[in-house]
Enzyme design. Structure first.
Site, PDB file in Angstrom:
ATOM      1  CB  CYS A 168      -0.929   0.009   1.222  1.00 16.81           C
ATOM      2  SG  CYS A 168      -2.154  -1.321   1.207  1.00 16.81           S
ATOM      3  CG  HIS A 247      11.974  -2.283   3.613  1.00 17.34           C
ATOM      4  ND1 HIS A 247      11.749  -3.502   4.217  1.00 17.34           N
ATOM      5  CD2 HIS A 247      11.527  -2.424   2.333  1.00 17.34           C
ATOM      6  CE1 HIS A 247      11.203  -4.332   3.343  1.00 17.34           C
ATOM      7  NE2 HIS A 247      11.054  -3.704   2.201  1.00 17.34           N
ATOM      8  CG  HIS A 342      -3.503  20.719   4.954  1.00 18.64           C
ATOM      9  ND1 HIS A 342      -4.720  21.186   5.416  1.00 18.64           N
ATOM     10  CD2 HIS A 342      -2.915  21.762   4.300  1.00 18.64           C
ATOM     11  CE1 HIS A 342      -4.861  22.451   5.056  1.00 18.64           C
ATOM     12  NE2 HIS A 342      -3.795  22.819   4.374  1.00 18.64           N
ATOM     13  CG  HIS A 346      -2.544   3.766   3.822  1.00 18.30           C
ATOM     14  ND1 HIS A 346      -3.198   3.509   2.640  1.00 18.30           N
ATOM     15  CD2 HIS A 346      -2.388   2.554   4.423  1.00 18.30           C
ATOM     16  CE1 HIS A 346      -3.422   2.218   2.529  1.00 18.30           C
ATOM     17  NE2 HIS A 346      -2.953   1.618   3.603  1.00 18.30           N
ATOM     18  CG  HIS A 375     -18.271   6.667   4.999  1.00 18.41           C
ATOM     19  ND1 HIS A 375     -19.163   7.193   4.076  1.00 18.41           N
ATOM     20  CD2 HIS A 375     -19.025   5.989   5.906  1.00 18.41           C
ATOM     21  CE1 HIS A 375     -20.397   6.840   4.419  1.00 18.41           C
ATOM     22  NE2 HIS A 375     -20.347   6.126   5.523  1.00 18.41           N
ATOM     23  CG  ASN A 379      -6.902  -0.029   2.101  1.00 18.17           C
ATOM     24  OD1 ASN A 379      -6.226   0.620   1.311  1.00 18.17           O
ATOM     25  ND2 ASN A 379      -6.360  -0.896   2.942  1.00 18.17           N
TER      26      ASN A 379
END
Length: 471
Positions: A168, A247, A342, A346, A375, A379
């Site tokens: 992702c 990572h 802002h 994710h 909503h 995802n």
């Protein structure tokens, strides 16, 4: 004297040329986003409450407890009933996908979003110098990047990067690739395409750690054009300030918490392990440790340093004290709002948004874009960040000079983040057109919660009476 003057002048001239070259080179290394286009599938691919019930009911390998578990997961997900799924789900073939299903899902996205993006920017496909495509869980031959090149007739000398298996957080990895290319080559245009293919990745078993993915992931994607051309600076939307990649693949717990594998019956799926929250927290902390000095003002870093030092001294003195009655000191966290306007988070799930909000001490106003995106669109994997950005833009929150902090997580385990500067007031039409005025709703309770939320209050699963659509 004239000869001596010339001798002194030549080194000065070369120094001036060197300084000018370094300055000019740095200006050519900037990374700007000219425009981006999020993908909105057609309405006939929208997942309503009743249809989700039908999909669950026709999953043959689920037992009674798995049905209950799925229902609880959907009720608590924070996802509404206007998200999108692949066409093979609506055809009832999610358990037996074909190669063509995966290709069709991606081509629908390519043909829609890339075409709109090129039209909006008035950029010809022949002007694109770099193409980066990231689709984590689907690889075809020829590659998806080759399909884009064939569809839009891109140049034969285009530099191409086709990423798979990056999870992702792949879109920020793609941005990092583009940024590194821009550091060595000037006057370039890059097309970045980020999405996920769900058609071939529906899990048809009954392992709870793997059926969760069926509840969370939804169809989506984003295409964007980046450049380091100074002549296009005034047209740019965003400028990349810094990017940090973390990572933790060397840690076994982190590596194995999100992995594609087969269950005991040999059914392929995506495993979400119990160590996922711990792995995400570790990666997030390590990422912030590197990112904080890059984006926060000196006064905030100094304040944090002083408080940390005082805490350390108090702990030391309390250890040495025989009375043992020293007052506990709670460390104040770094205030990221001193360097960020802002937060683009994710939409990995409600728990992910809540966790980041708690860690960074964010308000509901800060978290609203991520919550509303989860909503409305669910995802959408690597492309989710850009739907969140689109929400901020549609709400006209983004003003020239504002700084946007993007945070993403991905299998591996990875945490990637970056900071963007808004180059001009933003409020253009985007994927939220037609529904932005409905957000935020007075109540965010999703339709699943309204119909089946009572299941969360039941302590004894054996006493649950299933809804009609699950009987």
């Amino acid at each position: 004297m004239e000869f001596l003057s010339l001798i002194y002048t030549i080194p000065a001239f070369y120094i001036f040329c060197l300084i000018w070259r370094l300055f000019n080179q740095r200006r050519n290394q900037e990374c700007y986003i000219l425009d981006y286009q999020c993908y909105k599938p057609t309405d006939d691919r929208m997942l309503g409450t009743e249809f989700c019930g039908k999909v669950i009911r026709r999953t043959e390998n689920l037992g009674l407890n798995e049905y209950k578990f799925l229902l609880k997961a959907i009720v608590s997900s924070g996802i509404g009933e206007q998200t999108y799924a692949p066409r093979n789900v609506f055809d009832g073939r999610e358990a037996s996908p074909t190669l063509e299903d995966g290709i069709l899902e991606m081509e629908e996205f390519f043909n829609d979003s890339i075409a709109k993006l090129l039209q909006r920017t008035s950029i010809s496909p022949s002007e694109i110098d770099v193409l980066v495509v990231n689709i984590s869980m689907f690889a075809a031959v020829p590659s998806l990047s080759s399909r884009i090149i064939n569809r839009y007739k891109l140049r034969h000398d285009i530099k191409v990067y086709n990423l798979t298996g990056m999870g992702c957080s792949a879109s920020l990895i793609s941005v990092d690739i583009v940024q590194n290319i821009f550091k060595t080559q000037k006057n370039k245009l890059a097309l970045l395409v980020t999405s996920e293919s769900l058609s071939p990745n529906w899990y048809n078993g009954n392992d709870r750690s793997m059926i969760l993915a069926n509840c969370l992931f939804r169809s989506g994607g984003c295409a964007m054009i980046l450049t380091n051309k100074r002549s296009l600076k005034e047209k740019a939307m965003l400028k990349l300030k810094c990017l940090v990649r973390t990572h933790h693949g060397a840690r076994e717990e982190s590596f194995s918490c999100c992995v594609q594998k087969e269950d005991e019956q040999g059914r392929l799926g995506f495993h979400l392990g119990k160590t996922l929250p711990k792995a995400a927290t570790r990666a997030f902390v390590d990422n912030l440790r590197v990112m904080a000095p890059k984006i926060l003002p000196s006064r905030e870093l100094l304040r944090f340093l002083v408080i940390s030092l005082i805490k350390k001294l108090k702990i030391t003195s309390s250890t040495k004290s025989s009375s043992g009655g020293a007052t506990k000191f709670t460390k104040s966290p770094l205030n990221f709002k001193t360097g960020v306007d802002h937060f683009c988070i994710h939409t990995g799930g409600k728990a992910v948004i809540d966790g980041i909000g708690m860690s960074l001490d964010l308000t509901e106003h800060d978290l609203e874009p991520a919550r509303m995106t989860l909503h409305r669109f669910g995802n959408t994997s690597a492309s989710s960040l850009w739907y969140v950005l689109g929400y901020m833009e549609a709400k006209k929150r983004l003003k020239r000079g504002d700084r946007i902090f993007m945070i993403s997580f991905g299998a591996g385990f990875k945490c990637n983040s970056c900071l963007w500067e808004v180059m001009r007031d933003l409020g253009d039409a985007n994927v939220w057109d037609g529904c932005i005025d409905d957000y935020p709703p007075e109540s965010l309770a999703n339709p699943f919660m309204e119909k089946y939320g009572w299941i969360n209050d039941v302590e004894d699963e054996n006493s649950i009476e299933l809804p009609d659509f699950l009987k």
